[in-house]
Write a protein that holds these residues in place. Structure first.
Motif, PDB file in Angstrom:
ATOM      1  N   ASN A 100     -25.470  17.045-146.638  1.00 29.00           N
ATOM      2  CA  ASN A 100     -25.681  15.866-145.793  1.00 29.00           C
ATOM      3  C   ASN A 100     -25.719  16.244-144.322  1.00 29.00           C
ATOM      4  O   ASN A 100     -26.486  15.661-143.552  1.00 29.00           O
ATOM      5  N   ARG A 101     -24.882  17.206-143.911  1.00 28.20           N
ATOM      6  CA  ARG A 101     -24.929  17.664-142.519  1.00 28.20           C
ATOM      7  C   ARG A 101     -26.282  18.292-142.222  1.00 28.20           C
ATOM      8  O   ARG A 101     -26.872  18.054-141.163  1.00 28.20           O
ATOM      9  N   GLU A 102     -26.816  19.063-143.163  1.00 28.80           N
ATOM     10  CA  GLU A 102     -28.129  19.688-142.963  1.00 28.80           C
ATOM     11  C   GLU A 102     -29.247  18.650-142.961  1.00 28.80           C
ATOM     12  O   GLU A 102     -30.211  18.766-142.204  1.00 28.80           O
ATOM     13  N   ARG A 103     -29.132  17.633-143.795  1.00 28.29           N
ATOM     14  CA  ARG A 103     -30.122  16.551-143.784  1.00 28.29           C
ATOM     15  C   ARG A 103     -30.131  15.854-142.436  1.00 28.29           C
ATOM     16  O   ARG A 103     -31.198  15.578-141.880  1.00 28.29           O
ATOM     17  N   ALA A 104     -28.943  15.571-141.907  1.00 29.47           N
ATOM     18  CA  ALA A 104     -28.841  14.915-140.598  1.00 29.47           C
ATOM     19  C   ALA A 104     -29.398  15.827-139.505  1.00 29.47           C
ATOM     20  O   ALA A 104     -30.107  15.366-138.599  1.00 29.47           O
ATOM     21  N   ARG A 105     -29.088  17.110-139.580  1.00 32.33           N
ATOM     22  CA  ARG A 105     -29.590  18.077-138.601  1.00 32.33           C
ATOM     23  C   ARG A 105     -31.114  18.152-138.663  1.00 32.33           C
ATOM     24  O   ARG A 105     -31.784  18.182-137.628  1.00 32.33           O
ATOM     25  N   LEU A 106     -31.681  18.165-139.863  1.00 36.37           N
ATOM     26  CA  LEU A 106     -33.133  18.206-140.026  1.00 36.37           C
ATOM     27  C   LEU A 106     -33.783  16.955-139.451  1.00 36.37           C
ATOM     28  O   LEU A 106     -34.751  17.026-138.691  1.00 36.37           O
ATOM     29  N   THR A 107     -33.227  15.802-139.797  1.00 39.58           N
ATOM     30  CA  THR A 107     -33.764  14.536-139.287  1.00 39.58           C
ATOM     31  C   THR A 107     -33.726  14.502-137.765  1.00 39.58           C
ATOM     32  O   THR A 107     -34.706  14.117-137.109  1.00 39.58           O
ATOM     33  N   SER A 108     -32.623  14.937-137.193  1.00 47.06           N
ATOM     34  CA  SER A 108     -32.473  14.952-135.742  1.00 47.06           C
ATOM     35  C   SER A 108     -33.489  15.897-135.086  1.00 47.06           C
ATOM     36  O   SER A 108     -34.095  15.563-134.064  1.00 47.06           O
ATOM     37  N   ALA A 109     -33.671  17.072-135.676  1.00 48.19           N
ATOM     38  CA  ALA A 109     -34.630  18.025-135.123  1.00 48.19           C
ATOM     39  C   ALA A 109     -36.045  17.497-135.154  1.00 48.19           C
ATOM     40  O   ALA A 109     -36.804  17.633-134.185  1.00 48.19           O
ATOM     41  N   ALA A 113     -38.458  16.737-132.030  1.00 45.91           N
ATOM     42  CA  ALA A 113     -39.782  17.347-131.975  1.00 45.91           C
ATOM     43  C   ALA A 113     -40.876  16.306-131.795  1.00 45.91           C
ATOM     44  O   ALA A 113     -41.886  16.547-131.120  1.00 45.91           O
ATOM     45  N   ALA A 114     -40.675  15.141-132.395  1.00 48.27           N
ATOM     46  CA  ALA A 114     -41.666  14.080-132.305  1.00 48.27           C
ATOM     47  C   ALA A 114     -41.476  13.222-131.050  1.00 48.27           C
ATOM     48  O   ALA A 114     -42.217  12.271-130.844  1.00 48.27           O
ATOM     49  N   GLY A 115     -40.488  13.565-130.224  1.00 47.35           N
ATOM     50  CA  GLY A 115     -40.226  12.803-129.012  1.00 47.35           C
ATOM     51  C   GLY A 115     -39.529  11.486-129.259  1.00 47.35           C
ATOM     52  O   GLY A 115     -39.535  10.606-128.403  1.00 47.35           O
ATOM     53  N   GLU A 116     -38.909  11.324-130.414  1.00 44.18           N
ATOM     54  CA  GLU A 116     -38.252  10.072-130.784  1.00 44.18           C
ATOM     55  C   GLU A 116     -36.755  10.126-130.526  1.00 44.18           C
ATOM     56  O   GLU A 116     -36.116   9.096-130.412  1.00 44.18           O
ATOM     57  N   GLY A 117     -36.210  11.320-130.466  1.00 45.38           N
ATOM     58  CA  GLY A 117     -34.748  11.446-130.378  1.00 45.38           C
ATOM     59  C   GLY A 117     -34.277  11.639-128.967  1.00 45.38           C
ATOM     60  O   GLY A 117     -35.007  11.448-127.989  1.00 45.38           O
ATOM     61  N   LYS A 118     -33.046  12.037-128.870  1.00 47.08           N
ATOM     62  CA  LYS A 118     -32.392  12.222-127.572  1.00 47.08           C
ATOM     63  C   LYS A 118     -32.802  13.494-126.915  1.00 47.08           C
ATOM     64  O   LYS A 118     -33.007  14.495-127.407  1.00 47.08           O
TER      65      LYS A 118
END
Length: 118
Positions: A100-109, A113-118
């Protein structure tokens, strides 16, 4: 590490082993169809790396013990998609798992990359 930490680790490990053996014993006592299902789910969870503790397997045993006692068919318990069933079941126990930590890390990355995150 002091002696109390070491003792707690050893006793904790022994307690988990004892609980695992009790779970396996309970699973062996299920009717053949329910035992086959529990064995299949256990194998899937182990190979998928989703086995996050004995409590998940104990709860799986309870679910199948109750369904066997009530005469509930396997499909009524797991539905038509056993993979979705067991992954949903396991998700309740894996909130702090590495997966789950890796899933969250992947989603965040990807969001970054798409300019959607922080």
């Amino acid at each position: 590490m002091d002696i109390s930490d070491l003792t707690a680790k050893v006793i904790g490990d022994i307690g988990d082993k004892r609980r695992w053996r009790q779970y396996k014993s309970r699973a062996r006592q299920l009717p053949p169809s329910h035992r086959t299902a529990v064995d299949a789910f256990e194998r899937y969870l182990m190979y998928a790396g989703a086995g996050s503790g004995v409590s998940m397997f104990e709860d799986l045993a309870v679910l199948f013990e109750q369904s066997a006692a009530d005469g509930t068919p396997i499909r009524a318990v797991v539905g038509e998609d056993p993979v979705r069933f067991i992954e949903t079941f396991a998700r309740n126990y894996n909130e702090d798992s590495w997966l789950n930590r890796e899933r969250a890390r992947l989603t965040s990355a990807i969001e970054r990359a798409a300019g959607e995150g922080k």
